[in-house]
Motif scaffolding. Structure first.
Motif, PDB file in Angstrom:
ATOM      1  N   ASP A   3       0.828  -1.204   0.000  1.00  0.00           N
ATOM      2  CA  ASP A   3       0.000   0.000   0.000  1.00  0.00           C
ATOM      3  C   ASP A   3       0.863   1.255   0.000  1.00  0.00           C
ATOM      4  O   ASP A   3       0.536   2.249  -0.652  1.00  0.00           O
ATOM      5  N   LEU A   4       1.982   1.233   0.738  1.00  0.00           N
ATOM      6  CA  LEU A   4       2.897   2.366   0.782  1.00  0.00           C
ATOM      7  C   LEU A   4       3.501   2.628  -0.590  1.00  0.00           C
ATOM      8  O   LEU A   4       3.631   3.776  -1.018  1.00  0.00           O
ATOM      9  N   GLU A   6       2.268   1.780  -3.577  1.00  0.00           N
ATOM     10  CA  GLU A   6       1.246   2.296  -4.489  1.00  0.00           C
ATOM     11  C   GLU A   6       0.920   3.752  -4.180  1.00  0.00           C
ATOM     12  O   GLU A   6       0.740   4.567  -5.089  1.00  0.00           O
ATOM     13  N   LYS A   7       0.865   4.082  -2.903  1.00  0.00           N
ATOM     14  CA  LYS A   7       0.596   5.458  -2.512  1.00  0.00           C
ATOM     15  C   LYS A   7       1.703   6.380  -3.001  1.00  0.00           C
ATOM     16  O   LYS A   7       1.439   7.477  -3.505  1.00  0.00           O
ATOM     17  N   SER A   8       2.955   5.935  -2.884  1.00  0.00           N
ATOM     18  CA  SER A   8       4.088   6.763  -3.313  1.00  0.00           C
ATOM     19  C   SER A   8       4.096   6.945  -4.831  1.00  0.00           C
ATOM     20  O   SER A   8       4.443   8.013  -5.340  1.00  0.00           O
ATOM     21  N   LYS A  10       1.407   6.985  -6.776  1.00  0.00           N
ATOM     22  CA  LYS A  10       0.327   7.921  -7.118  1.00  0.00           C
ATOM     23  C   LYS A  10       0.705   9.349  -6.750  1.00  0.00           C
ATOM     24  O   LYS A  10       0.465  10.288  -7.521  1.00  0.00           O
ATOM     25  N   LEU A  11       1.342   9.526  -5.603  1.00  0.00           N
ATOM     26  CA  LEU A  11       1.765  10.862  -5.170  1.00  0.00           C
ATOM     27  C   LEU A  11       2.721  11.490  -6.178  1.00  0.00           C
ATOM     28  O   LEU A  11       2.563  12.647  -6.572  1.00  0.00           O
ATOM     29  N   THR A  35       3.840   3.010 -12.456  1.00  0.00           N
ATOM     30  CA  THR A  35       3.668   4.378 -11.961  1.00  0.00           C
ATOM     31  C   THR A  35       2.944   5.248 -12.982  1.00  0.00           C
ATOM     32  O   THR A  35       2.171   6.146 -12.623  1.00  0.00           O
ATOM     33  N   TYR A  38      -0.871   6.034 -13.039  1.00  0.00           N
ATOM     34  CA  TYR A  38      -1.397   7.198 -12.314  1.00  0.00           C
ATOM     35  C   TYR A  38      -1.178   8.493 -13.094  1.00  0.00           C
ATOM     36  O   TYR A  38      -1.960   9.439 -12.966  1.00  0.00           O
ATOM     37  N   ASP A 123       8.668   5.498  -7.485  1.00  0.00           N
ATOM     38  CA  ASP A 123       8.596   5.405  -6.037  1.00  0.00           C
ATOM     39  C   ASP A 123      10.015   5.318  -5.466  1.00  0.00           C
ATOM     40  O   ASP A 123      10.992   5.159  -6.198  1.00  0.00           O
ATOM     41  N   SER A 227       7.972   6.910   1.171  1.00  0.00           N
ATOM     42  CA  SER A 227       7.082   6.069   1.971  1.00  0.00           C
ATOM     43  C   SER A 227       6.339   6.854   3.042  1.00  0.00           C
ATOM     44  O   SER A 227       5.296   6.404   3.535  1.00  0.00           O
ATOM     45  N   GLY A 229       4.911   9.707   2.585  1.00  0.00           N
ATOM     46  CA  GLY A 229       3.922  10.582   1.962  1.00  0.00           C
ATOM     47  C   GLY A 229       4.458  11.858   1.381  1.00  0.00           C
ATOM     48  O   GLY A 229       3.708  12.642   0.798  1.00  0.00           O
TER      49      GLY A 229
END
Length: 236
Positions: A3-4, A6-8, A10-11, A35, A38, A123, A227, A229
């Motif tokens: 999850d970390l 994927e979040k990175s 997208k950010l 990546t 996104y 990421d 990681s 955010g």
């Protein structure tokens, strides 16, 4: 952990598009990889998306462009691209890249070379500072099929450990690129930022090599999703 990551991704992708895609951009390169999913999503959210055309780097990015309701173009139609976004398998301290884990390196490099501005999104795992440090699968090299044994021999003489990429389990035999060629993954160990350009030139000079997965002096800026955010950016 997943999850970390994927979040990175997208950010970094959203930030890269938000800060660099301008209203006057008419031709946009859309790269390949997890990546860039996104990137395409964010570009597809643009209120003026009817006014620009997107150039893919392969089959996957072509589908991303279509799925996000964007206009699809080709390098033949648009040899000059305003801005291109793409991912990377690894990034060094000079913004040199290893690309081609998804076997799209030739078309990725064509789009990057055609772009006035080339932005890399990734990421935190990809930002190692030295090519070959984190990406241990070797440098992807696209070769004409009949030349793969000759090229493999020459790569060994350069100090590499070449291996023709297998298509298993989905395909018996080698991976075949969108251009009908083979991929050789060649491990040269860790490559210092100062020696990347020289190694790339030596590989490119081999008869039968179509393109390398080393991108030197092409990326103007990188966006790295961390990681925690946050987003790290670096300019060449």
């Amino acid at each position: 952990m997943a999850d970390l990551v994927e979040k990175s991704k997208k950010l970094s992708a959203f930030a890269a598009v938000d800060e660099n895609l301008k209203p006057d951009h008419k031709v946009i390169g859309i790269g390949s990889g997890s990546t860039v999913v996104y990137v395409a999503e964010r570009v597809g959210q643009s209120t003026n998306k009817e006014k620009f055309v997107c150039i893919p780097t392969g089959f996957q990015s072509k589908q991303l462009i279509i799925d996000n309701g964007l206009h699809l173009g080709s390098p033949e139609q648009y040899p000059e691209i305003d801005i291109a976004f793409d991912g990377a398998d690894e990034i060094d301290s000079n913004l040199s890249l290893i690309k081609g884990g998804g076997a799209c390196l030739f078309q990725e490099k064509l789009v990057a070379a055609s772009a006035k501005q080339f932005i890399v999104v990734a990421d935190y795992r990809k930002d190692t500072g030295i090519l070959g440090k984190g990406w241990r699968k070797g440098i992807p090299i696209e070769v004409v099929p009949m030349a793969y044994t000759k090229v493999s021999l020459e790569l060994s003489k350069l100090g590499g450990k070449p291996n023709v990429r297998s298509g298993l389990p989905g395909k018996a035999g080698p991976v075949v690129t969108d251009n009908g060629n083979f991929i050789i993954d060649c491990d040269f160990g860790e490559i210092s930022p100062e020696s990347v350009a020289d190694l790339n030139s030596k590989i490119k000079s081999l008869v039968g090599v179509v393109e390398t997965g080393i991108f030197v002096g092409m990326a103007q800026k990188s966006y790295i999703g961390n990681s925690d955010g946050t987003i790290s950016t670096k300019s060449a």
